[in-house]
Motif scaffolding. Sequence first.
Motif, short mmCIF file in Angstrom:
data_model
loop_
_atom_site.label_atom_id
_atom_site.label_comp_id
_atom_site.label_asym_id
_atom_site.label_seq_id
_atom_site.Cartn_x
_atom_site.Cartn_y
_atom_site.Cartn_z
N GLU A 113 -61.80 72.85 -30.21
CA GLU A 113 -63.29 73.12 -29.10
C GLU A 113 -62.08 73.01 -27.83
OE1 GLU A 113 -65.90 72.35 -29.30
OE2 GLU A 113 -65.41 73.09 -31.85
N ALA A 114 -61.43 73.59 -27.62
CA ALA A 114 -60.16 73.51 -26.24
C ALA A 114 -59.69 72.62 -25.83
CB ALA A 114 -60.98 74.52 -25.15
N ALA A 115 -59.63 71.53 -26.62
CA ALA A 115 -59.01 69.58 -26.76
C ALA A 115 -58.15 70.16 -26.16
CB ALA A 115 -59.01 69.24 -27.30
N ALA A 116 -56.72 70.46 -24.63
CA ALA A 116 -55.58 70.87 -25.03
C ALA A 116 -55.17 69.90 -24.84
CB ALA A 116 -55.54 71.33 -23.12
N GLY A 117 -55.71 68.47 -24.43
CA GLY A 117 -54.50 67.24 -24.23
C GLY A 117 -54.13 66.84 -25.49
N LEU A 118 -55.09 66.80 -27.11
CA LEU A 118 -54.74 66.67 -28.09
C LEU A 118 -53.86 67.67 -28.22
CD1 LEU A 118 -58.15 65.18 -28.54
CD2 LEU A 118 -55.94 64.15 -28.75
N ALA A 119 -54.36 69.02 -28.83
CA ALA A 119 -54.24 70.27 -28.68
C ALA A 119 -52.66 70.05 -28.89
CB ALA A 119 -54.09 71.45 -28.34
N GLU A 120 -52.17 69.92 -27.50
CA GLU A 120 -50.36 68.96 -27.09
C GLU A 120 -49.85 68.83 -27.63
OE1 GLU A 120 -48.06 69.06 -22.83
OE2 GLU A 120 -49.60 69.14 -23.20
N ARG A 121 -49.76 67.41 -28.23
CA ARG A 121 -49.95 66.06 -28.80
C ARG A 121 -49.49 66.92 -29.80
NH1 ARG A 121 -53.76 61.23 -27.48
NH2 ARG A 121 -51.67 60.07 -28.69
N VAL A 122 -50.70 66.99 -30.78
CA VAL A 122 -50.31 67.69 -31.96
C VAL A 122 -49.01 68.76 -32.39
CG1 VAL A 122 -51.26 69.01 -33.79
CG2 VAL A 122 -53.01 67.22 -33.24
N SER A 123 -49.18 69.55 -31.09
CA SER A 123 -48.02 70.16 -31.43
C SER A 123 -46.39 69.30 -31.12
CB SER A 123 -47.43 71.71 -30.29
OG SER A 123 -47.08 72.29 -30.13
N THR A 124 -46.56 68.94 -30.17
CA THR A 124 -45.02 68.25 -30.18
C THR A 124 -45.11 67.18 -31.50
OG1 THR A 124 -45.75 67.67 -28.34
CG2 THR A 124 -44.15 65.97 -28.94
N TRP A 125 -45.62 66.37 -32.23
CA TRP A 125 -45.56 65.29 -33.16
C TRP A 125 -45.89 66.41 -34.63
CZ3 TRP A 125 -43.89 61.21 -33.63
CH2 TRP A 125 -43.95 60.57 -33.08
N ASP A 152 -45.87 51.57 -24.56
CA ASP A 152 -44.28 52.04 -25.40
C ASP A 152 -44.57 53.47 -25.62
OD1 ASP A 152 -43.60 49.10 -25.38
OD2 ASP A 152 -43.86 48.83 -27.08
N GLY A 153 -44.55 54.19 -24.88
CA GLY A 153 -45.21 55.57 -24.82
C GLY A 153 -45.82 56.03 -26.57
N ASP A 154 -45.95 57.19 -26.77
CA ASP A 154 -46.95 57.63 -27.84
C ASP A 154 -46.45 57.53 -28.93
OD1 ASP A 154 -49.32 59.38 -29.27
OD2 ASP A 154 -48.59 61.31 -28.39
N SER A 155 -47.33 57.69 -30.26
CA SER A 155 -46.60 57.67 -31.24
C SER A 155 -47.21 58.16 -32.68
CB SER A 155 -46.53 55.71 -31.58
OG SER A 155 -47.79 55.28 -32.01
N LEU A 156 -47.47 58.94 -33.20
CA LEU A 156 -47.99 59.53 -34.33
C LEU A 156 -49.45 58.32 -34.12
CD1 LEU A 156 -48.41 61.73 -35.99
CD2 LEU A 156 -47.14 60.55 -37.91
N HIS A 157 -49.01 57.17 -34.76
CA HIS A 157 -49.70 56.17 -34.41
C HIS A 157 -51.91 56.44 -34.11
CE1 HIS A 157 -51.80 52.01 -35.58
NE2 HIS A 157 -52.47 52.30 -35.62
N LEU A 158 -50.79 56.09 -32.72
CA LEU A 158 -51.63 56.70 -31.50
C LEU A 158 -52.72 57.74 -31.53
CD1 LEU A 158 -49.48 55.17 -28.12
CD2 LEU A 158 -51.47 54.04 -29.62
N LEU A 159 -51.54 58.92 -32.16
CA LEU A 159 -52.36 60.31 -32.05
C LEU A 159 -53.74 60.70 -33.05
CD1 LEU A 159 -52.76 62.91 -31.71
CD2 LEU A 159 -50.37 63.10 -33.01
N VAL A 160 -53.62 59.50 -34.24
CA VAL A 160 -54.17 59.42 -35.31
C VAL A 160 -55.38 58.62 -34.82
CG1 VAL A 160 -54.56 59.11 -37.50
CG2 VAL A 160 -52.47 59.67 -36.97
N MET A 161 -54.90 57.84 -33.85
CA MET A 161 -56.53 57.25 -33.35
C MET A 161 -56.89 57.91 -32.88
SD MET A 161 -54.91 53.25 -32.93
CE MET A 161 -56.05 52.79 -31.51
N ASP A 162 -56.65 58.23 -31.89
CA ASP A 162 -57.21 59.23 -30.73
C ASP A 162 -57.48 60.38 -31.04
OD1 ASP A 162 -56.46 57.26 -28.41
OD2 ASP A 162 -54.67 59.13 -27.96
N LEU A 163 -57.41 60.58 -32.04
CA LEU A 163 -57.97 61.86 -32.82
C LEU A 163 -59.01 61.77 -33.63
CD1 LEU A 163 -54.79 64.09 -34.21
CD2 LEU A 163 -56.16 64.79 -33.12
#
Length: 651
Positions: A113-125, A152-163
Amino acid sequence: MIKQDAVASLGEQRLLRPARLREALKANDRLKLVLTLLQAGASHAQAPQEPVPDLAREIGATDIDRWEDPAWLRNLPGAFTLGTAGLHAPELPRLMARLRTDLQAMAAPLLDEAAAGLAERVSTWSARLDSLAAPFLALADLASLVHGRRADGDSLHLLVMDLHRALNGLAAELSTRLVEGAHVWQLAPDGADEPRVAAFMRGLSRTAPLKLDHPGLETSATRDGERLLIQNDIGTSDAHVLVVQVEANRITVTYSDLHRQRFAFFQDLLAEAGAQWTKAESRTTPGLNEGAAYTLGTATFTAADEKALCERLEALASRIVFVIDWNRARKRLVPLVGKASAVAVLREAARREVGHIAWLKAGADRLVWNAMSGQADADFRLGDRLDDVLPEAAARDYLVQVLALAWDAAQRRLPDAYVADEARLLLTRCLAGRHMGFGLLQEHAALCHALAAGLLEALEQGWEQDAAAVARLALRAKDWERSADELVERARAHAERQPRWQSFTRLLEEADDIADALEEAAFVLSVIGEGHHKGWTDEVRQLLRALAGTVMGAMEDHVRAVAVAAGLGEGSDAADHGDYLDALWRVLQAERLGDELHRQLRRVAASALQDAPSLVLCNELAQALESASDGLLSFGFRLRDHAFRSLVVTR
């Protein structure tokens, strides 16, 4: 390997979104569980005197046991220890790999779905988890994985919540409903797609019961621009999928199959329904079918109007069930009748819409072997195939009927033993009907009929004056006579193995005298055509034509008598018996008339023909025709005796 990968290999990504969404939500549950396990393990390592939390319920609430040992997961928190390098636990890298795999699965439907922000975070994590694949995990790294404070910055937990939040939005967008059992979403707003999906499902539903409890035939549909897309998963194998595109009044079917023979079978089924196929290709896709090749092809249907289009969709869908477990059924049929006949049986079972799965569940080839072993010792010997005893066509027909019996029994919820008894009784009737030997007799009679018809035509058309025409007739007659001889040899080969065939062999040997006499007549006529018809008068010609016509009439009654005799038995009635005897007595009358005509011809020829070769050859031609007439009479009496004995046995 799951069906999503197979559908993706066909290029229809849009059809995958609901399935990927379901997998993503499952991955979300697994990610949260692993993060909980890490936190529980860290708590135990820092306070080993405290009780270890029991996470069995949380583990059971996910499907993680498809990939990991549940016992290992339950014991994992208690295995954590704290050292100078950080947290340590058995196979900690395995846990990091699990996190990375599930992160990719959770993000899969969103990255399209061209979610660029999420894609970048997924790649980083994903890269970060790779770097954490070590025997020790620093407490700071653990905090970066599990904390939930955005300050406190990004975390895997936060990314999972956003996803998860994004997945909920996608779920609302892709909210599915059912159309006649098909999962559909985002169909055409004007309602044009629903009748087409419904037509497809009508065809599918009509034959789907044939699969019994076998999995498969789940259907989904959506719109992609100008196209309606329909996908059916068929069965459980990878790379065995079907995708249908409907655009305007044109249907395009993309079909992939692991088995080339099954692919060819499905090609034939759809071709009978009006499909035009492109050339099939062999393809390999990484991760699909363990890297082995599969066959891919495209079929198209065109329709004149919407009604015809829906009829095509219904016909197409009704054929799908017949490829489920097809290869297993084919393999169970091959030892009975060979490869070509096995496919022919399955094709006819599909045409009759009885299928093969009920037969497989009821015992498959074991049903037939048991039915064969239950016959008299004279019928089957150890090692015989079904088509060693029954003619090929009769063996195929018997198997189709057994498949139909199995399906009927499944509908009526009758036990397998009932099907076994039916199969045995059916085979007994086939053998008692004697049609295997009569099949050869009927083929032989047809060849003799062709010989007699050719001779009569030659004499009526005056071919004795056309050397080329009678030479061609003689060549054809020789081919027909050789074919008749081959039938006799086939019967002799059967008789060596099966005593039941001995009486039919004697009948065929008697009938072959008729073929020999007619072929001899054609040869003599070809010699006459070389200029040896000097002195032939109209009376000579009329008598020869009358004699050939008498033989032809007797031949027609011969063909009729063999056909009626094949059906005599328990199912025949007085009318059948009367037709049979009438035909035999007409042959007797024809033989008597032939005798009289032969004598008249000899007298006339002796007076009219002064040229010695012409006289001799004319008499030889008449004698050959008379011999055929005698052979017909002799065969008729032998056939009568055979039929009477059979009627006594069957009553």
